[in-house]
Design an enzyme around this catalytic site. Sequence first.
Site, PDB file in Angstrom:
ATOM      1  N   TYR A  18     -37.884 -67.522 -51.234  1.00  0.00           N
ATOM      2  CA  TYR A  18     -36.683 -66.742 -51.548  1.00  0.00           C
ATOM      3  C   TYR A  18     -35.437 -67.601 -51.336  1.00  0.00           C
ATOM      4  O   TYR A  18     -34.547 -67.648 -52.185  1.00  0.00           O
ATOM      5  CB  TYR A  18     -36.634 -65.488 -50.669  1.00  0.00           C
ATOM      6  CG  TYR A  18     -35.484 -64.559 -50.981  1.00  0.00           C
ATOM      7  CD1 TYR A  18     -35.625 -63.540 -51.924  1.00  0.00           C
ATOM      8  CD2 TYR A  18     -34.254 -64.695 -50.340  1.00  0.00           C
ATOM      9  CE1 TYR A  18     -34.574 -62.681 -52.211  1.00  0.00           C
ATOM     10  CE2 TYR A  18     -33.198 -63.840 -50.617  1.00  0.00           C
ATOM     11  CZ  TYR A  18     -33.365 -62.839 -51.559  1.00  0.00           C
ATOM     12  OH  TYR A  18     -32.313 -62.000 -51.840  1.00  0.00           O
ATOM     13  N   HIS A  22     -32.741 -69.067 -54.238  1.00  0.00           N
ATOM     14  CA  HIS A  22     -31.311 -68.758 -54.156  1.00  0.00           C
ATOM     15  C   HIS A  22     -30.468 -70.013 -53.949  1.00  0.00           C
ATOM     16  O   HIS A  22     -29.329 -70.076 -54.417  1.00  0.00           O
ATOM     17  CB  HIS A  22     -31.033 -67.716 -53.071  1.00  0.00           C
ATOM     18  CG  HIS A  22     -31.290 -66.328 -53.544  1.00  0.00           C
ATOM     19  ND1 HIS A  22     -32.558 -65.795 -53.622  1.00  0.00           N
ATOM     20  CD2 HIS A  22     -30.447 -65.376 -53.999  1.00  0.00           C
ATOM     21  CE1 HIS A  22     -32.481 -64.561 -54.100  1.00  0.00           C
ATOM     22  NE2 HIS A  22     -31.207 -64.284 -54.340  1.00  0.00           N
ATOM     23  N   TYR A  41     -20.315 -62.694 -51.673  1.00  0.00           N
ATOM     24  CA  TYR A  41     -21.652 -62.096 -51.667  1.00  0.00           C
ATOM     25  C   TYR A  41     -22.530 -62.832 -50.654  1.00  0.00           C
ATOM     26  O   TYR A  41     -22.700 -64.039 -50.744  1.00  0.00           O
ATOM     27  CB  TYR A  41     -22.229 -62.211 -53.081  1.00  0.00           C
ATOM     28  CG  TYR A  41     -23.505 -61.463 -53.375  1.00  0.00           C
ATOM     29  CD1 TYR A  41     -24.112 -60.613 -52.473  1.00  0.00           C
ATOM     30  CD2 TYR A  41     -24.117 -61.615 -54.615  1.00  0.00           C
ATOM     31  CE1 TYR A  41     -25.277 -59.933 -52.779  1.00  0.00           C
ATOM     32  CE2 TYR A  41     -25.281 -60.938 -54.936  1.00  0.00           C
ATOM     33  CZ  TYR A  41     -25.857 -60.105 -54.013  1.00  0.00           C
ATOM     34  OH  TYR A  41     -27.015 -59.439 -54.321  1.00  0.00           O
ATOM     35  N   TRP A  76     -33.637 -63.094 -64.096  1.00  0.00           N
ATOM     36  CA  TRP A  76     -33.631 -63.350 -62.652  1.00  0.00           C
ATOM     37  C   TRP A  76     -34.526 -62.347 -61.932  1.00  0.00           C
ATOM     38  O   TRP A  76     -35.298 -62.720 -61.047  1.00  0.00           O
ATOM     39  CB  TRP A  76     -32.202 -63.296 -62.112  1.00  0.00           C
ATOM     40  CG  TRP A  76     -32.125 -63.598 -60.642  1.00  0.00           C
ATOM     41  CD1 TRP A  76     -32.011 -62.687 -59.626  1.00  0.00           C
ATOM     42  CD2 TRP A  76     -32.182 -64.882 -60.018  1.00  0.00           C
ATOM     43  NE1 TRP A  76     -31.984 -63.332 -58.409  1.00  0.00           N
ATOM     44  CE2 TRP A  76     -32.089 -64.680 -58.624  1.00  0.00           C
ATOM     45  CE3 TRP A  76     -32.307 -66.187 -60.504  1.00  0.00           C
ATOM     46  CZ2 TRP A  76     -32.099 -65.736 -57.717  1.00  0.00           C
ATOM     47  CZ3 TRP A  76     -32.320 -67.231 -59.590  1.00  0.00           C
ATOM     48  CH2 TRP A  76     -32.217 -67.001 -58.225  1.00  0.00           C
ATOM     49  N   TRP A  77     -34.422 -61.076 -62.296  1.00  0.00           N
ATOM     50  CA  TRP A  77     -35.279 -60.071 -61.669  1.00  0.00           C
ATOM     51  C   TRP A  77     -36.753 -60.391 -61.894  1.00  0.00           C
ATOM     52  O   TRP A  77     -37.559 -60.275 -60.972  1.00  0.00           O
ATOM     53  CB  TRP A  77     -34.967 -58.685 -62.207  1.00  0.00           C
ATOM     54  CG  TRP A  77     -33.668 -58.118 -61.748  1.00  0.00           C
ATOM     55  CD1 TRP A  77     -32.917 -58.506 -60.674  1.00  0.00           C
ATOM     56  CD2 TRP A  77     -32.962 -57.044 -62.351  1.00  0.00           C
ATOM     57  NE1 TRP A  77     -31.790 -57.741 -60.582  1.00  0.00           N
ATOM     58  CE2 TRP A  77     -31.784 -56.832 -61.591  1.00  0.00           C
ATOM     59  CE3 TRP A  77     -33.197 -56.240 -63.453  1.00  0.00           C
ATOM     60  CZ2 TRP A  77     -30.856 -55.846 -61.909  1.00  0.00           C
ATOM     61  CZ3 TRP A  77     -32.278 -55.257 -63.770  1.00  0.00           C
ATOM     62  CH2 TRP A  77     -31.117 -55.066 -63.003  1.00  0.00           C
TER      63      TRP A  77
END
Length: 104
Positions: A18, A22, A41, A76-77
């Site tokens: 993960y 990112h 963010y 991306w999802w």
Amino acid sequence: METIAFRMHLHPGKRDEYRRRHDAIWPELADALRAAGISDYWIFLDDDTHHLFAVLKRPADHRIAQLAETDVMRRWWAYMADLMATGPDGRPVEKALEPMFHLE
């Protein structure tokens, strides 16, 4: 500017992947997030529960809902789906969090 927070769930054992994905966020996705009004963010991980906590700022005229209609967001999802809990439409399952305290 409004600050919101939400929780997501990372599958056990997927922490490093993960972070790797990112760290290499697609420039076109970062551009789409900014264009939708997202700023400052952050995503935090609770390693004990595998919960991800996201915090971001958005203006009153944000266009976050329209992100789901973009090709880059859907890609991306799909790219992240093996790492986290997702709904039938492929988007991460999110739980809005209620602000309980703020110190400016």
